[in-house]
Each structure stands twice: as C-alpha cells, then as structure tokens.
Design a protein around this motif. Structure first.
Motif, mmCIF file in Angstrom:
data_model
loop_
_atom_site.group_PDB
_atom_site.id
_atom_site.type_symbol
_atom_site.label_atom_id
_atom_site.label_comp_id
_atom_site.label_asym_id
_atom_site.label_seq_id
_atom_site.Cartn_x
_atom_site.Cartn_y
_atom_site.Cartn_z
ATOM 1 N N GLY A 175 0.859 -1.177 0.000
ATOM 2 C CA GLY A 175 0.000 0.000 0.000
ATOM 3 C C GLY A 175 0.899 1.231 0.000
ATOM 4 O O GLY A 175 1.777 1.347 0.849
ATOM 5 N N ASP A 176 0.696 2.130 -0.950
ATOM 6 C CA ASP A 176 1.525 3.340 -0.959
ATOM 7 C C ASP A 176 0.840 4.432 -0.130
ATOM 8 O O ASP A 176 -0.376 4.428 0.049
ATOM 9 N N MET A 177 1.615 5.358 0.393
ATOM 10 C CA MET A 177 1.106 6.309 1.401
ATOM 11 C C MET A 177 1.314 7.771 1.022
ATOM 12 O O MET A 177 0.944 8.655 1.792
ATOM 13 N N ALA A 208 -4.780 12.961 -3.979
ATOM 14 C CA ALA A 208 -5.605 12.994 -5.184
ATOM 15 C C ALA A 208 -5.422 11.723 -6.022
ATOM 16 O O ALA A 208 -5.963 11.614 -7.116
ATOM 17 N N CYS A 209 -4.647 10.767 -5.485
ATOM 18 C CA CYS A 209 -4.471 9.502 -6.213
ATOM 19 C C CYS A 209 -5.037 8.347 -5.400
ATOM 20 O O CYS A 209 -4.959 7.192 -5.802
ATOM 21 N N GLY A 210 -5.589 8.656 -4.222
ATOM 22 C CA GLY A 210 -6.226 7.609 -3.424
ATOM 23 C C GLY A 210 -5.273 6.782 -2.575
ATOM 24 O O GLY A 210 -5.656 5.739 -2.042
ATOM 25 N N HIS A 211 -4.038 7.226 -2.401
ATOM 26 C CA HIS A 211 -3.100 6.428 -1.601
ATOM 27 C C HIS A 211 -3.485 6.416 -0.117
ATOM 28 O O HIS A 211 -3.050 5.536 0.620
ATOM 29 N N ASP A 212 -4.314 7.407 0.289
ATOM 30 C CA ASP A 212 -4.852 7.365 1.661
ATOM 31 C C ASP A 212 -5.750 6.129 1.825
ATOM 32 O O ASP A 212 -5.779 5.506 2.891
ATOM 33 N N ALA A 239 6.671 7.725 -1.641
ATOM 34 C CA ALA A 239 7.228 8.172 -2.929
ATOM 35 C C ALA A 239 6.857 7.314 -4.135
ATOM 36 O O ALA A 239 7.693 7.040 -4.983
ATOM 37 N N GLU A 240 5.587 6.918 -4.211
ATOM 38 C CA GLU A 240 5.160 6.241 -5.444
ATOM 39 C C GLU A 240 5.024 7.249 -6.573
ATOM 40 O O GLU A 240 5.383 6.966 -7.719
ATOM 41 N N GLU A 241 4.516 8.431 -6.254
ATOM 42 C CA GLU A 241 4.248 9.420 -7.301
ATOM 43 C C GLU A 241 5.522 9.863 -8.018
ATOM 44 O O GLU A 241 5.462 10.278 -9.165
ATOM 45 N N THR A 242 6.642 9.780 -7.353
ATOM 46 C CA THR A 242 7.906 10.115 -8.010
ATOM 47 C C THR A 242 8.566 8.849 -8.570
ATOM 48 O O THR A 242 9.672 8.904 -9.095
ATOM 49 N N ILE A 280 -3.192 -3.096 -4.592
ATOM 50 C CA ILE A 280 -4.491 -2.624 -5.086
ATOM 51 C C ILE A 280 -4.353 -1.132 -5.347
ATOM 52 O O ILE A 280 -3.678 -0.420 -4.596
ATOM 53 N N HIS A 281 -4.995 -0.658 -6.418
ATOM 54 C CA HIS A 281 -5.095 0.792 -6.629
ATOM 55 C C HIS A 281 -6.552 1.158 -6.840
ATOM 56 O O HIS A 281 -7.233 0.529 -7.646
ATOM 57 N N VAL A 282 -7.035 2.153 -6.111
ATOM 58 C CA VAL A 282 -8.402 2.642 -6.350
ATOM 59 C C VAL A 282 -8.376 3.609 -7.538
ATOM 60 O O VAL A 282 -7.383 4.296 -7.760
HETATM 61 ZN ZN LIG Z 1 -1.422 6.232 -7.391
#
Ligand SMILES: [Zn+2]
Ligand SMILES: [Zn+2]
Length: 401
Positions: free
Chosen positions: A75-77, A99-103, A134-137, A161-163
């Motif tokens: 799970g990314d944060m 804004a990418c749902g990582h929460d 740091a998934e977004e980077t 999983i990604h929402v």
């Molecule tokens: Zn994402």
C-alpha cells in the motif's frame, strides 16, 4: 475465507478514521513523517513490530504457525503537491492532497493487518506488509527493495491494489486487467538547448534557442504518428518548455521536459534513442548545442499469469461474480494503462499482481479524474479493499504451501 468480508465491514469505523487522518495530513515524497508515525502506531497497537526500513518506508511482518511461502501486500502512502479544492470536512490541511487515493491504500492495508492478526494461526507462511513512500515520483518501491524488503524471508509473490476514479463500473468492483505488462514503463527526459542570446531586434546576431525548442517540440510528436507500429503504442509528452524572460531579448538557453511511456522494451529503447537523435539533429540544424538527459526509469508492472488467475478466483469466491471482474476474459484483451507504477520494480524480482478497484464519486454531474484537485473517492470500498488484501494473502499461501 468468506467471513473476512464481514469482519472487514465491522472495521469500517477504523478504516474511515485511518483514511481521514492520512487524508487530512497529506504528505509527499519520502517526507511522510506524520503518516509513518501514525501507521506504525496503529500497527503496534495491533501487536505488530513494524520497522521503518528506509525513510518513510514501513515493513510489518506476520507469520502463521505453519511454515510456507511469503507473500507481500503493498500500500503506498504518499500524496501529491496539489492544493485540495474539495469541500470534505477532513480536507487536507498541508497544501498537499491525496488525489491519487493512496490514503485509501494505507487504510485498506492497515485493515488487512488487523484481519491477518485475527487469523494469524491460519496463515501458512509469512505475509509482509509494505507501506511505501514516494510512489508518485516512482522512487519509493526501489528504496524499499534496496533496503531489503524482498529478502529474509524471500518474497515469492507480491500484490497491490489501486483505487480509481472514473472506471466505468460500479464502485467497489475489483478489476483484474489481465496478465503481462499492464502499466507503462516510464522514462523522463530533459532537453537542454544552448544558443546565443542578444537583442530581439537583431536575431541575425544571435542563435535563438526558443526557435530550436519549438521545432524539437513539434518533431517529437512525429515519433508516434510516423515511426511506431500502429499495432504498438507509446507516448511522448512534453510537459514543460521554458526559456526567455521578456519581449525584446533572445535568451541564451531554453529547455523542454517530458515523459516517455511504453509497454515493451524494444519500443522503449527506440523512442529514447529517437528523442535524443531528433533533438540533437534539430539543434545541429539551427546551430544550437543540445544535450538530452534521460532519468527516472521505471519498469512496467507485469501481472504474473498464475498469480492473476489464483487471486481472481479467491476474490470472486470472496465477493461474488458481480464484484470481481476479469477484463481479459470479458473483452478478450489485456486492459493496459499508460500510467506508470513503481510496483514495476518488484516485477523484475518476483511474481506480481496489480489489482484495480473502482471507487468513483459523482458530484454535480461530474466525476473528477485521478490527480485532480476536486477528485473524490468512494469510502464505501474500504472494507472490500481490506478484505481482498487479506484474503488474497491467506488463500494464496494456503494453496501454495
Ligand atoms: Zn497512485
Ligand atoms: Zn498518482
């Protein structure tokens, strides 16, 4: 493990609280100080011994009574540097936005941690919970791999999983895109152009880097339309173009920045080479010095065939056939996305699976997309996500011991 879904639903209050805390305190890159402390605190309360194996990267491990293989759940944060424009009561207070749902991913993985604790004795092997920064980077997964997350014990399979906002299916549908490359490989580029500045009224005494930048920008667009096999695909996007300060000065330098997205390594290498050759060629034509820097390479996520098939079956058994969708079976082709995911770094080392989950919210007739300052995600999917994570781990281990 049908009961997992009911148990996950009974965790709803916690799932909401976790999601909203992380949302309100959105942090970016590897600077997840509050988020990491919060996640570690929750895990400790559940009886885990979480370790921050690299900056803002948390690993928690759980093993059952019986020996077996090891599966990793990720799970990314991290959030994005976007100022939130929603009117949620738990709107971000940090100037950054989830804004990418990582929460959601953070909350769902905490939920899975709780469910796995409830079923500790039934786990045949080990589950590693990867809370990633740091998934977004596209850099965090690599940091955690370098910190040893895939070793001791060695990870045999990994799932994330990604929402998604805007998926054309009911919220809560769990989507299996198919096997093979399902996200694009990503490469960033920067094209530095050096000319010779001077007076705007006397261009003949200068070498104009803006002119060269403009020609390069147009020429890069031709790679896709003229040079890529129509059956293949690739993206070349210029996202930034800078140079100059005012009307009557020709600047010394200019630069372009962009990204390349591809699904196979041959096309990837071809486009990279063409970006360099075209830029330098045009530089030469217009007498500018051009150098191209390629950076931040990220590989495609590869969905392992066997892992995809098994996880789909476990999920369909858990949720029922309406809520688990095998896109490859339904449409006859793999549903790839041109976005990238640094989970791809795990694909090079172990069997991996990326699962999508529809979580759109329509407001005033609009469904805002991922990375938009007004995007909303449907909190009703949280228990489903937590249950799918935990169920996949338990079932996969029990069926592969
Ligand atoms: Zn994402
Ligand atoms: Zn994103």
């Amino acid at each position: 493990m049908k009961e997992l879904l009911e148990e996950a639903k009974s965790l709803n209050r916690n799932l909401l609280e976790w999601r909203r805390f992380v949302h309100k305190n959105a942090e970016i890159h590897t600077e997840l100080l509050l988020t990491t402390a919060f996640v570690m605190g929750q895990l400790k309360e559940m009886g885990y011994k979480p370790v921050e194996i690299c900056k803002s990267g948390v690993l928690a491990t759980i093993s059952g009574k019986k020996p077996g293989k090891t599966i990793l759940l990720r799970g990314d944060m991290d959030a994005l540097p976007i100022t939130e424009e929603t009117d949620l009561e738990f709107k971000s207070e940090t100037g950054n936005m989830h804004a990418c749902g990582h929460d959601f991913h953070t909350s769902m993985l905490l939920g899975a941690a709780r469910l796995l604790k409830n079923h500790e004795d039934e786990i045949e092997g080990t589950v590693k919970l990867m809370f990633q920064p740091a998934e977004e980077t596209l850099t965090g997964a690599k940091l955690m791999i370098e910190a040893g997350i895939l070793e001791n014990p060695k990870v045999d399979a990994a799932m994330m999983i990604h929402v998604f906002s805007g998926m054309p299916m009911p919220s809560g549908t769990v989507v299996f895109a198919g096997s093979g490359a399902i996200s694009a490989a990503s490469d960033w580029f920067r094209i530095n152009i050096k000319g010779k500045g001077g007076h705007g009224a006397m261009p003949n005494t200068t070498i104009d880097p803006l002119n060269t930048a403009a020609h390069i920008h147009i020429a890069l667009g031709e790679i896709n339309s003229r040079e890529i096999d129509p059956n293949d695909t690739g993206v070349v996007t210029v996202g930034a173009m800078h140079g100059g300060v005012t009307s009557n000065i020709i600047p010394d330098t200019a630069y372009l920045q962009g990204t390349i997205r591809t699904f196979n390594s041959e096309t990837r290498e071809f486009i990279k080479k063409r970006v360099v050759d075209i830029s330098k060629g045009i530089g030469k034509t217009f007498r500018c010095e051009v150098n191209v820097i390629l950076a931040k390479p990220c590989d495609s996520v590869l969905n392992d065939k066997e892992l995809t098939r098994s996880a789909f079956k476990y999920t369909r058994d858990l949720l029922g056939p309406e809520q688990a969708l095998d896109m490859e079976a339904v449409t006859g082709k793999v549903q790839r996305m041109s976005a990238s995911e640094d989970f791809g770094f795990l694909s090079a080392k172990t069997a991996t699976l990326m699962v999508g989950m529809a979580a759109s919210v329509e407001k005033d007739g609009v469904i805002y997309p991922q990375h938009h300052p007004r995007v909303l995600f449907d909190e009703k999917v949280l228990p489903t996500g937590a249950a799918v994570y935990a169920n996949t781990a338990i079932e996969w281990l029990n069926n592969h011991s």
